[in-house]
Every structure is written in structure tokens, then in C-alpha cells.
Design a protein around this motif. Sequence first.
Motif, PDB file in Angstrom:
ATOM      1  N   ALA A  36     -13.597   2.714  -7.454  1.00 40.56           N
ATOM      2  CA  ALA A  36     -13.370   1.374  -8.070  1.00 40.56           C
ATOM      3  C   ALA A  36     -12.122   1.217  -8.635  1.00 40.56           C
ATOM      4  N   MET A  37     -11.378   2.104  -9.439  1.00 40.14           N
ATOM      5  CA  MET A  37     -10.366   1.992 -10.022  1.00 40.14           C
ATOM      6  C   MET A  37      -9.419   2.122  -8.961  1.00 40.14           C
ATOM      7  N   ASN A  38      -9.420   2.796  -7.746  1.00 39.06           N
ATOM      8  CA  ASN A  38      -8.542   2.809  -6.828  1.00 39.06           C
ATOM      9  C   ASN A  38      -8.413   1.419  -6.176  1.00 39.06           C
ATOM     10  N   VAL A  39      -9.553   0.915  -5.633  1.00 37.77           N
ATOM     11  CA  VAL A  39      -9.291  -0.456  -4.926  1.00 37.77           C
ATOM     12  C   VAL A  39      -9.134  -1.706  -5.780  1.00 37.77           C
ATOM     13  N   ALA A  40      -9.083  -1.549  -6.891  1.00 40.83           N
ATOM     14  CA  ALA A  40      -8.856  -2.621  -7.647  1.00 40.83           C
ATOM     15  C   ALA A  40      -7.323  -2.761  -7.737  1.00 40.83           C
ATOM     16  N   ILE A  41      -6.544  -1.806  -7.359  1.00 46.86           N
ATOM     17  CA  ILE A  41      -4.983  -1.676  -7.479  1.00 46.86           C
ATOM     18  C   ILE A  41      -4.416  -2.343  -6.130  1.00 46.86           C
ATOM     19  N   ASN A  42      -3.422  -3.366  -6.333  1.00 48.84           N
ATOM     20  CA  ASN A  42      -2.887  -4.039  -5.144  1.00 48.84           C
ATOM     21  C   ASN A  42      -1.437  -3.364  -4.818  1.00 48.84           C
ATOM     22  N   ARG A  43      -1.449  -2.161  -4.228  1.00 49.03           N
ATOM     23  CA  ARG A  43      -0.328  -1.265  -4.309  1.00 49.03           C
ATOM     24  C   ARG A  43       0.648  -1.930  -3.407  1.00 49.03           C
ATOM     25  N   LYS A  44       0.512  -2.811  -2.375  1.00 49.97           N
ATOM     26  CA  LYS A  44       1.457  -3.212  -1.653  1.00 49.97           C
ATOM     27  C   LYS A  44       2.338  -4.344  -2.691  1.00 49.97           C
ATOM     28  N   GLU A  45       1.544  -5.000  -3.403  1.00 51.16           N
ATOM     29  CA  GLU A  45       2.234  -5.922  -4.247  1.00 51.16           C
ATOM     30  C   GLU A  45       2.851  -5.000  -5.499  1.00 51.16           C
ATOM     31  N   LEU A  46       2.453  -3.816  -5.961  1.00 45.42           N
ATOM     32  CA  LEU A  46       3.037  -3.316  -6.860  1.00 45.42           C
ATOM     33  C   LEU A  46       4.856  -2.714  -6.269  1.00 45.42           C
ATOM     34  N   LEU A  47       4.583  -2.240  -4.931  1.00 42.94           N
ATOM     35  CA  LEU A  47       5.429  -1.751  -4.380  1.00 42.94           C
ATOM     36  C   LEU A  47       6.500  -2.861  -4.242  1.00 42.94           C
ATOM     37  N   ASN A  48       6.229  -4.260  -3.814  1.00 43.26           N
ATOM     38  CA  ASN A  48       7.262  -5.167  -3.505  1.00 43.26           C
ATOM     39  C   ASN A  48       7.558  -5.879  -4.958  1.00 43.26           C
ATOM     40  N   THR A  49       6.932  -5.978  -5.751  1.00 34.47           N
ATOM     41  CA  THR A  49       7.309  -6.476  -7.141  1.00 34.47           C
ATOM     42  C   THR A  49       8.268  -5.488  -8.020  1.00 34.47           C
ATOM     43  N   VAL A  50       7.349  -4.596  -8.603  1.00 30.98           N
ATOM     44  CA  VAL A  50       7.814  -3.485  -9.516  1.00 30.98           C
ATOM     45  C   VAL A  50       9.121  -2.667  -8.881  1.00 30.98           C
ATOM     46  N   PHE A  51       8.708  -2.341  -7.789  1.00 26.84           N
ATOM     47  CA  PHE A  51       9.683  -1.436  -7.068  1.00 26.84           C
ATOM     48  C   PHE A  51      10.648  -2.383  -6.071  1.00 26.84           C
ATOM     49  N   ALA A  52      10.645  -3.708  -5.984  1.00 33.14           N
ATOM     50  CA  ALA A  52      11.486  -4.277  -5.174  1.00 33.14           C
ATOM     51  C   ALA A  52      11.490  -3.950  -3.778  1.00 33.14           C
ATOM     52  N   GLY A  53      10.319  -3.640  -3.223  1.00 34.50           N
ATOM     53  CA  GLY A  53      10.085  -3.145  -2.164  1.00 34.50           C
ATOM     54  C   GLY A  53      10.507  -1.850  -1.619  1.00 34.50           C
ATOM     55  N   LYS A  54      11.304  -1.257  -2.445  1.00 37.12           N
ATOM     56  CA  LYS A  54      12.229   0.059  -2.133  1.00 37.12           C
ATOM     57  C   LYS A  54      11.203   1.266  -2.440  1.00 37.12           C
ATOM     58  N   GLY A  55      10.504   1.653  -1.497  1.00 36.19           N
ATOM     59  CA  GLY A  55       9.759   2.762  -1.758  1.00 36.19           C
ATOM     60  C   GLY A  55       8.947   3.020  -0.335  1.00 36.19           C
ATOM     61  N   THR A  56       8.031   3.955  -0.375  1.00 36.56           N
ATOM     62  CA  THR A  56       7.470   4.243   0.773  1.00 36.56           C
ATOM     63  C   THR A  56       5.951   4.751   0.347  1.00 36.56           C
TER      64      THR A  56
END
Length: 181
Positions: A37-57
Motif C-alpha cells: 500500500a505504501m508503494n502504490v500510494a506514491i506517484n513517482r512520475k509526479e515526484l520525478l517531474n516536480t521535485v526533480f524537474a524531470g531530470k532523473g531516471t
Amino acid sequence: TYPVDWMTVYLGGMYFLPGDSAYQASVPWTNKKVRQAMNVAINRKELLNTVFAGKGTMTYVTGWSEKSEGFNPGWQSRFEKMYGYNPARAKELLKEAGYGPGGKPLKFKILAFTEPGESEGPQVAEALGIYYKEVGVETEIEVLGRDLEWDDSPERSDHSAGRFLDRTRDFLDPAVFAAGR
């Protein structure tokens, strides 16, 4: 400065060595459904695009990028189905595990830190707090000074979820919270 090398969240109070006297079955994340549940609650794509400005893999298993020797492409192909962002599924899993409305409350502290060139920890912690709140999990965020030692002792009463580790350059580790075992 360089961006964060790698970001993973570890849950405190969870021990799996056979016969380990520090193992505490009462810690919520000893339950596989809670970890899922803790895993699927996280929007990783949104994190990557917001916090990391899309600069990550995105990576799919802690410590392994597509560039790593021994990387299994199957990890990527099944990741979305197993751990992709799905808050409705997170709520179902928590309910099945006995948490949430009509069950036990789930509350924990997220510890984060910053260091020169790697300042994203508190932002990720805040985002995690928001994602978890959306599925009925209450969190408290604490930002620590980098010079503090972690207290992972079994005597620690709050079993805080999370230290952010950051040592492998060029990828964001989305495999936040182990889902196996």
C-alpha cells in the motif's frame, strides 16, 4: 552542484533475520500488504517531474539501474502493474491489513535531511506525507541536520519511516518501501 544521486525510504523497526530478538511483529510494515500500500500510494512520475524537474531516471529495484550489470528488463515491465500509482488500491490493501476507516490508525514519522548539492530530501518527505494522507495514513515530517546519527536501535519507540540515502548518481530510485518478503 549535482542533483540527488538516489533516493530510497527505509522503514524503521522492521527486522527479518531468523531469530532476531529485535523483530517486532507489531510494527505495521511487517505486514506485506501495508508495504505494498505504501508503494502504490506514491506517484513517482509526479515526484520525478516536480521535485526533480524531470531530470532523473526511474529505476525499478533498489540499487539497480538499466545500466547496471545484471539488470533484469522484467523488473521494468511488471513494475507499473505491481507498484504503479494507485491510491484506490492502496486504500484496499490498508483495509485488508486492518488499517484505515473502521480499522487501526496508521501514523508514523518521516525523517529527512539535506546536504550540500542534495537538498531534495525534505521536498520528497513532504510529497510522501501528502500521498499518504490521501490514502488515510497520517505522517509527521522531521528534517534532521546531516551531522546527526541515525538511531535505528530496537528501543526507538516511534519506528520512524525513513532515512533518505543517496549514493548512486544519475537515477531516482522509485522502489520506495520494500514490497517483498
